[in-house]
Design an enzyme around this catalytic site. Sequence first.
Site, mmCIF file in Angstrom:
data_model
loop_
_atom_site.group_PDB
_atom_site.id
_atom_site.type_symbol
_atom_site.label_atom_id
_atom_site.label_comp_id
_atom_site.label_asym_id
_atom_site.label_seq_id
_atom_site.Cartn_x
_atom_site.Cartn_y
_atom_site.Cartn_z
ATOM 1 N N TYR A 20 99.924 23.679 -57.485
ATOM 2 C CA TYR A 20 98.612 23.473 -56.864
ATOM 3 C C TYR A 20 98.350 24.512 -55.795
ATOM 4 O O TYR A 20 99.259 25.251 -55.384
ATOM 5 C CB TYR A 20 98.515 22.067 -56.262
ATOM 6 C CG TYR A 20 99.260 21.879 -54.949
ATOM 7 C CD1 TYR A 20 100.639 21.723 -54.928
ATOM 8 C CD2 TYR A 20 98.578 21.859 -53.727
ATOM 9 C CE1 TYR A 20 101.319 21.548 -53.729
ATOM 10 C CE2 TYR A 20 99.252 21.680 -52.533
ATOM 11 C CZ TYR A 20 100.620 21.530 -52.533
ATOM 12 O OH TYR A 20 101.287 21.369 -51.350
ATOM 13 N N LYS A 22 105.001 26.287 -55.033
ATOM 14 C CA LYS A 22 104.057 25.256 -54.563
ATOM 15 C C LYS A 22 103.853 24.242 -55.686
ATOM 16 O O LYS A 22 102.852 24.264 -56.406
ATOM 17 C CB LYS A 22 102.734 25.914 -54.130
ATOM 18 C CG LYS A 22 101.925 25.035 -53.179
ATOM 19 C CD LYS A 22 100.895 25.843 -52.443
ATOM 20 C CE LYS A 22 99.913 24.992 -51.655
ATOM 21 N NZ LYS A 22 100.474 24.270 -50.515
ATOM 22 N N GLU A 45 110.863 24.611 -42.072
ATOM 23 C CA GLU A 45 109.402 24.627 -41.932
ATOM 24 C C GLU A 45 108.942 23.213 -41.600
ATOM 25 O O GLU A 45 109.773 22.338 -41.341
ATOM 26 C CB GLU A 45 108.746 25.147 -43.206
ATOM 27 C CG GLU A 45 109.058 24.308 -44.439
ATOM 28 C CD GLU A 45 108.409 24.818 -45.719
ATOM 29 O OE1 GLU A 45 107.382 25.499 -45.660
ATOM 30 O OE2 GLU A 45 108.939 24.502 -46.799
ATOM 31 N N LEU A 56 108.078 27.389 -48.154
ATOM 32 C CA LEU A 56 106.893 27.896 -48.833
ATOM 33 C C LEU A 56 106.362 29.050 -47.983
ATOM 34 O O LEU A 56 106.191 28.893 -46.765
ATOM 35 C CB LEU A 56 105.827 26.799 -48.932
ATOM 36 C CG LEU A 56 104.582 27.260 -49.682
ATOM 37 C CD1 LEU A 56 104.856 27.310 -51.184
ATOM 38 C CD2 LEU A 56 103.410 26.345 -49.397
HETATM 39 N N1 PLP Z 1 104.861 24.731 -45.972
HETATM 40 C C1 PLP Z 1 104.567 23.613 -46.653
HETATM 41 C C2 PLP Z 1 105.670 22.709 -47.053
HETATM 42 C C3 PLP Z 1 103.234 23.304 -46.971
HETATM 43 O O1 PLP Z 1 102.948 22.190 -47.671
HETATM 44 C C4 PLP Z 1 102.208 24.183 -46.554
HETATM 45 C C5 PLP Z 1 100.806 23.900 -46.878
HETATM 46 O O2 PLP Z 1 100.479 23.105 -47.692
HETATM 47 C C6 PLP Z 1 102.556 25.332 -45.830
HETATM 48 C C7 PLP Z 1 103.895 25.578 -45.566
HETATM 49 C C8 PLP Z 1 101.507 26.271 -45.341
HETATM 50 O O3 PLP Z 1 100.939 26.978 -46.405
HETATM 51 P P1 PLP Z 1 99.483 27.581 -46.290
HETATM 52 O O4 PLP Z 1 99.456 28.411 -45.050
HETATM 53 O O5 PLP Z 1 99.358 28.399 -47.530
HETATM 54 O O6 PLP Z 1 98.537 26.445 -46.239
#
Ligand code: PLP
Length: 286
Positions: A32, A146, A178, A202
């Site tokens: 997603y 993701k 994270e 991620l």
């Molecule tokens: N880490 C995780 C586990 C996340 O679910 C998300 C966002 O959904 C992020 C980091 C941050 O990603 P982004 O900056 O692309 O929203």
Amino acid sequence: MSVILYNDTFLTREQGKVDMEDRGYQFGDGIYEALRVYNGKMFLLDLHMKRLARSARELRLTLPYDTDHLAENLDKLIKENKMENGYVYFQITRGAIARKHRFPEKPISCVLTGSVEETSQDEDLHAEGIKASLVDDIRWLRCDIKTLNLLGNVLANQDAFEKGADEAILHRDGVVTEGSTCNVFIVKDGTLITHPANHFILNGITRIFVLELANRLGIPVEERTYTTEELLNADEAFITSTGVRVTPVVQIDDHLVRDGKPGQITTRLLDAFNQDVDQFITETLV
Ligand code: PLP
């Protein structure tokens, strides 16, 4: 009435039904993306599409059509819903077939669904900062993809919520990875520190963008692992995501981050971020 994207067609929310044997539903077998929309336009679209293509490759999932066509469909989805500010969410699963762990022997169609959520233009701003809670990172070892499989994140997020915090900061044996929905940065002696983009996190689109802003502002960056002790002794801490831009972390469990106020470098990065959003909005008006 809201309109959704279903594969290559647009339906009302009520018409959008997914088969009970969809592999996304049964195994979380899908990917997603979620994007921020300002003034009817998707922010950082190219980076999101690049990450989607990577997630698909890593899971050996063939997208139903190319990312340019997908971007056109998402644009139409925003217009159909007359949405100015908010989020676009979409997911792609490996499709519906009688339940078996291994991939379908003959190719079946992926199922792509997309929807929007309208918010105010500044819904993603939390400049006063948030409280976080440290939680064990119990997730699998491919957090860089993701995927729809978010149970480790869901449990951590709930755990933090039940402890009165807004977000969970995850750690593996004392190494901060994270957040449950975001990336985490600390500042120590003027240097920005964040976990390297490997299989344990991620690689957030906002993370990538903030590293670029830090570079532009001449703020030194170290992409390296750091411990929960370093986090608790940091001069500043903040989280980044599509849903929160740059948000200061002012408290972690019972511990204030320095004086419990948003830090100077965090604020500089947030201001720079907001300026870029303002510029993006101005450009969409032309
Ligand atoms: N880490 C995780 C586990 C996340 O679910 C998300 C966002 O959904 C992020 C980091 C941050 O990603 P982004 O900056 O692309 O929203």
